[in-house]
Enzyme design. Structure first.
Site, PDB file in Angstrom:
ATOM      1  N   GLU A 128       7.731  -6.839   1.581  1.00  0.00           N
ATOM      2  CA  GLU A 128       6.514  -6.938   2.272  1.00  0.00           C
ATOM      3  C   GLU A 128       5.618  -8.196   2.113  1.00  0.00           C
ATOM      4  O   GLU A 128       4.873  -8.748   2.686  1.00  0.00           O
ATOM      5  CB  GLU A 128       5.504  -5.585   1.977  1.00  0.00           C
TER       6      GLU A 128
ATOM      7  N   LYS B 184       0.715  -1.240  -0.096  1.00  0.00           N
ATOM      8  CA  LYS B 184       0.005   0.119   0.109  1.00  0.00           C
ATOM      9  C   LYS B 184       0.802   1.113   0.081  1.00  0.00           C
ATOM     10  O   LYS B 184       1.766   1.247   0.875  1.00  0.00           O
ATOM     11  CB  LYS B 184      -1.119  -0.061   1.247  1.00  0.00           C
TER      12      LYS B 184
ATOM     13  N   LYS C  88      -2.203  -1.564  -3.803  1.00  0.00           N
ATOM     14  CA  LYS C  88      -3.101  -0.483  -3.737  1.00  0.00           C
ATOM     15  C   LYS C  88      -2.311   0.876  -4.042  1.00  0.00           C
ATOM     16  O   LYS C  88      -1.190   0.938  -3.221  1.00  0.00           O
ATOM     17  CB  LYS C  88      -3.931  -0.399  -2.340  1.00  0.00           C
TER      18      LYS C  88
HETATM   19  C1  PBG Z   1      -7.180   3.714   5.497  1.00  0.00           C
HETATM   20  C2  PBG Z   1      -7.671   3.357   4.111  1.00  0.00           C
HETATM   21  C3  PBG Z   1      -7.635   4.378   3.234  1.00  0.00           C
HETATM   22  C4  PBG Z   1      -8.328   3.876   1.826  1.00  0.00           C
HETATM   23  C5  PBG Z   1      -8.678   2.367   2.513  1.00  0.00           C
HETATM   24  N1  PBG Z   1      -8.362   2.276   3.680  1.00  0.00           N
HETATM   25  C6  PBG Z   1      -7.099   5.826   2.893  1.00  0.00           C
HETATM   26  C7  PBG Z   1      -5.654   5.871   3.450  1.00  0.00           C
HETATM   27  O1  PBG Z   1      -4.806   5.192   3.473  1.00  0.00           O
HETATM   28  O2  PBG Z   1      -5.551   7.148   4.161  1.00  0.00           O
HETATM   29  C8  PBG Z   1      -8.032   4.479   0.455  1.00  0.00           C
HETATM   30  C9  PBG Z   1      -9.122   3.853  -0.294  1.00  0.00           C
HETATM   31  C10 PBG Z   1      -9.442   4.898  -1.670  1.00  0.00           C
HETATM   32  O3  PBG Z   1      -8.749   5.858  -1.780  1.00  0.00           O
HETATM   33  O4  PBG Z   1     -10.495   4.286  -2.080  1.00  0.00           O
HETATM   34  N2  PBG Z   1      -6.805   2.466   6.135  1.00  0.00           N
END
Ligand code: PBG
Length: 422
Positions: free
Chosen positions: A328, A290, A343
């Protein structure tokens, strides 16, 4: 046997014997149109084409004998070569032994050789929920709402199931008064998420419910972990909270808990916590790679979860890094993750492919809020064809190696896919 008759031209000095299928083929200026119905048996009638129509059917042996004797049944001639427009240059053919366009020349051939498929079964539908009764539109994400957990949520899930989307992931908007520095509302068994899970499982027992494991919606600092006074995000203490959160979600009936926080060691700790409470059957989808991405902007607006200070770069990954995803992935795999997630999605196709090729686990891709909003905006401004770009972007995530895709387009795409099949 049918191929025996293909390209049978006139044989010099021999008469044709009529050759007719039991149901007439549509003939259109010498071209036989593609008829999708299954082929039926062709019947040769004695005398067709060279005399009065006979009623008796010939046996296979008689048909063969007729051909051997030179009475070859007639078939339509091959179509003439289509004319090129006037002015087309006359050139010698390129000496190509391979012309890849051959495998792309008709819809049937293209369908036969398509390597990747897209189905509503691949989608996980992220849903925003809140305590209210109304569904509140999210400005930066046209078509998305903060759904009232009692009504709007249940209706949206029912509609999604109607088009084959049976997996959802829940994201709660928590009242400010319930947020604190240690995010304790995250493991309240009667909090918004556990309540919504119980309601959904009561109405739709076979619905697959994914949950988000992270403190940001519950943290007064808007960070995924506990913030020390010098601004450091505390790792092991946060993991302790995440374990309680995951167990609380599992107790409510969650099928897959999904740590999105990027703390070190959380997958193994959550696995142990779940197992210790008897939730061996609950899966972990780890947000493995992520990235600290600007594509999350609209999501943070939706949940009002922008970090109060700083950014998330000490826990989310640097967008410039590729090899680090392998570090990771190695950890998450050995700690017992069931699914590895990448992501954002489309800008990180290389990472999806990397994990696909280096792990045997299922891979998930998250097409995040910013990706969704850009396609929506481009469509609304008539700069792109929204529907086609939506489906292409999802197909590309699958081609890169994603088994499942978390996408705000889940329902819209599923509807479009159902429409095409009709
Ligand atoms: C937070 C989380 C986020 C998203 C999913 N879970 C935002 C972040 O990490 O600040 C983002 C999802 C999206 O932008 O559609 N744990």
């Amino acid at each position: 046997m049918a191929s025996t008759f293909v390209n049978v031209g006139p044989i010099k000095g021999l008469d044709y014997v009529g050759f007719r299928p039991s149901r007439p083929l549509k003939l259109n200026s010498g071209r036989t149109q593609f008829d999708p119905r299954p082929l039926r048996r062709l019947t040769v009638r004695a005398g067709d084409g060279d005399g009065p129509v006979g009623k008796t059917r010939l046996s296979d042996a008689e048909c063969e004998a007729a051909v051997v004797a030179g009475n070859v049944p007639q078939a339509p001639p091959a179509p003439p070569k289509p004319a090129a427009p006037a002015g087309t240059p006359v050139v010698p053919l390129l000496p190509l032994s391979r012309r890849p366009r051959r495998n792309r020349r008709s819809p049937a051939l293209r369908a036969a050789f398509q390597e990747t498929s897209l189905s509503p079964a691949n989608f996980v539908y992220p849903l925003f929920i809140h305590e209210g009764q109304e569904d509140t539109p999210i400005g930066a994400m046209p078509g998305c709402y903060r759904l009232g957990w009692r009504h709007g949520l249940v209706e949206e899930v029912a509609k999604a199931r109607d088009v084959g989307v049976n997996s959802i992931v829940l994201f709660p908007k928590i009242p400010d008064a319930l947020k604190n520095a240690t995010g304790d509302e995250a493991y309240n068994d009667d909090g918004l998420v556990p309540r919504s899970i119980r309601l959904l499982k009561d109405k739709f027992p076979d619905l697959v419910i994914y949950t988000d494991v992270a403190l940001d919606p519950y943290s007064s600092d808007g960070h995924d972990g506990i913030v020390r006074e010098d601004g450091v995000i505390m790792n092991d203490e946060t993991v302790h909270q995440l374990c309680k959160q995951a167990v609380s979600q599992a107790r409510a009936g969650a099928d897959v808990v999904s740590p999105s926080d990027m703390m070190d060691g959380r997958v193994g700790a959550i696995r142990n916590a779940l197992d210790a409470e008897g939730f061996h059957h609950v899966s972990i989808m780890s947000y493995t790679a992520k990235y600290a991405s600007s594509f999350y902007g609209p999501f943070r607006e939706a949940l009002d979860s922008n970090p109060r200070f700083g950014d998330k770069k000490t826990y989310q990954m640097n967008p410039a890094n590729y090899r680090e995803a392998l570090v990771e992935a190695g950890e998450d795999e050995s700690e017992g993750a069931d699914i590895l997630l990448v992501k954002p999605g489309l800008p990180y196709l290389d990472i999806i492919r990397l994990l696909r090729d280096s792990s045997s686990l299922p891979i998930a891709a998250y097409q995040v809020s910013g990706e969704y909003s850009m396609i929506k905006a481009g469509g609304a401004l008539k700069m792109i064809d929204e529907e086609k770009v939506m489906l292409e972007s999802l197909m590309c995530l699958r081609r890169a190696g994603a088994d499942i895709i978390l996408t705000y387009f889940a329902m819209q795409a599923a509807r479009s896919l159902c429409g095409e099949k009709r």
